[in-house]
Design an enzyme around this catalytic site. Sequence first.
Site, PDB file in Angstrom:
ATOM      1  NE  ARG A   1       6.862  24.013  31.009  1.00 59.86           N
ATOM      2  CZ  ARG A   1       5.706  23.603  30.584  1.00 59.86           C
ATOM      3  NH1 ARG A   1       5.509  22.256  31.009  1.00 59.86           N
ATOM      4  NH2 ARG A   1       5.195  24.288  29.622  1.00 59.86           N
TER       5      ARG A   1
ATOM      6  CE  LYS B   1       0.970  19.474  26.942  1.00 58.70           C
ATOM      7  NZ  LYS B   1       1.403  20.774  27.290  1.00 58.70           N
TER       8      LYS B   1
HETATM    9  C1  LIG Z   1       0.537  21.350  27.892  1.00 59.98           C
HETATM   10  C2  LIG Z   1       0.666  22.851  27.761  1.00 59.98           C
HETATM   11  C3  LIG Z   1      -0.508  23.527  27.749  1.00 59.98           C
HETATM   12  C4  LIG Z   1      -2.008  23.327  27.945  1.00 59.98           C
HETATM   13  O1  LIG Z   1      -2.210  22.693  29.241  1.00 59.98           O
HETATM   14  P1  LIG Z   1      -3.423  21.976  30.065  1.00 59.98           P
HETATM   15  O2  LIG Z   1      -3.066  22.134  31.466  1.00 59.98           O
HETATM   16  O3  LIG Z   1      -3.503  20.691  29.280  1.00 59.98           O
HETATM   17  O4  LIG Z   1      -4.573  23.092  29.693  1.00 59.98           O
HETATM   18  C5  LIG Z   1      -0.511  24.960  27.612  1.00 59.98           C
HETATM   19  N1  LIG Z   1       0.819  25.614  27.552  1.00 59.98           N
HETATM   20  C6  LIG Z   1       1.902  24.867  27.287  1.00 59.98           C
HETATM   21  C7  LIG Z   1       2.955  25.705  27.139  1.00 59.98           C
HETATM   22  C8  LIG Z   1       1.764  23.765  27.538  1.00 59.98           C
HETATM   23  O5  LIG Z   1       3.236  22.869  27.576  1.00 59.98           O
END
Ligand SMILES: *Cc1c(COP(=O)(O)O)cnc(C)c1O
Length: 386
Positions: A131, A36
Amino acid sequence: MTAPRLEIDLDKIQHNARTLVDRLAVRGISVTGVTKATLGSPEVVGALLRAGVTGLGDSRIETIEAMRGACVPASMTLIRSPMPSQAARVVTHADVSFNTELDVISKLSAAAQEAGRTHGIVLMIELGDLREGIMPGDLEDTVRQALCFPSIVLLGIGTNLACRSGVSPDPRNMAELSALADRVEARFGRVMGVVSGGNSANLDWALSGASTGRINDLRLGESILLGRETLHRRPIDGLHTDAMKLVVEVIESKVKPSLPWGEMAQNAFGETPTTTDRGQISQTILAIGRQDTEPSGLRPPPGIEILGASSDHLIVNSGDVLSVGAEVTFELDYSALVRSMTSPFIAKVLKSRNGHLSVAASGPPAWGDRPQSTERTKRVAGIPIS
Ligand SMILES: *Cc1c(COP(=O)(O)O)cnc(C)c1O
């Protein structure tokens, strides 16, 4: 070269990803590469796949669609609960989605059935970060109902910590996730093939040597791109922290007093900044601002100190007066990175041993090409057009 620009070193990203893939493999954990922050850039994704990530995850279906459009050869998971309004797009383009609501799963099932396919789901469990997630006590009931949808395949469970509240993954909450996987299997006779333990914040736990239990996957974004664990933002041993850099250009540099003068009220952002008097300083303006990035997330090079930022100006104490047109290079934190990637005003330059590819800044959208859009939006929203 054009500025501002985000310089992305694909070899360093591949090295970071490969190192984490290898270290976690020893612990029985595979890596889902999270795309992302780089908006699914096919070059970055290529580096992740060469490094051995087993699949890709993104929180936006639009990005997954773009990767499909670029023929990225990987399994793709939507890692944010799907919007019901996007159910058809989700089952068409994502192999798997993370889910917490039966109404959403029902829509996915209907859309998958209509499209003549099946859709994989992972149920997300709330383990304290508040969350997304099903409360643990509701999991069995949710699984029972989820198993009734004809075009849905329940692949496993997962959790996400340290994002909203900063709750750390630890032996206790990770053991709870493992126990839930065992319980669902015992109760329903379904193998929970995926037990996705979390994100970059899980690395300390996963690599600590403690038992990883049933957890067999982590979703990693920031740690691969920025080379830091995310509970304390400490550099990870052996990883590059400068795979992504932001280069900006000087548009003014003058000796000025450090204290503003005149009657003081709010600034452009409703803040009333306080300034300490440091006498005369070399004040330099760089052509980037809050519209493009998160100024507080920029790490300046030695000798440069960020003093403030408005929408389009980053003001620094540069020690010496710099030439206009000179460039200053910053490292970024995650929020600065995400905002910079998303800014159409920042060019993206992808470098690797095999040369480099420059993606020019796209600039503001050409509104003139879409004269009908306001009218259509108003009609859709049911607002009478005056
Ligand atoms: C963004 C996200 C991740 C990745 O998180 P990082 O801290 O960038 O490794 C993993 N799981 C979910 C559900 C996310 O939204």
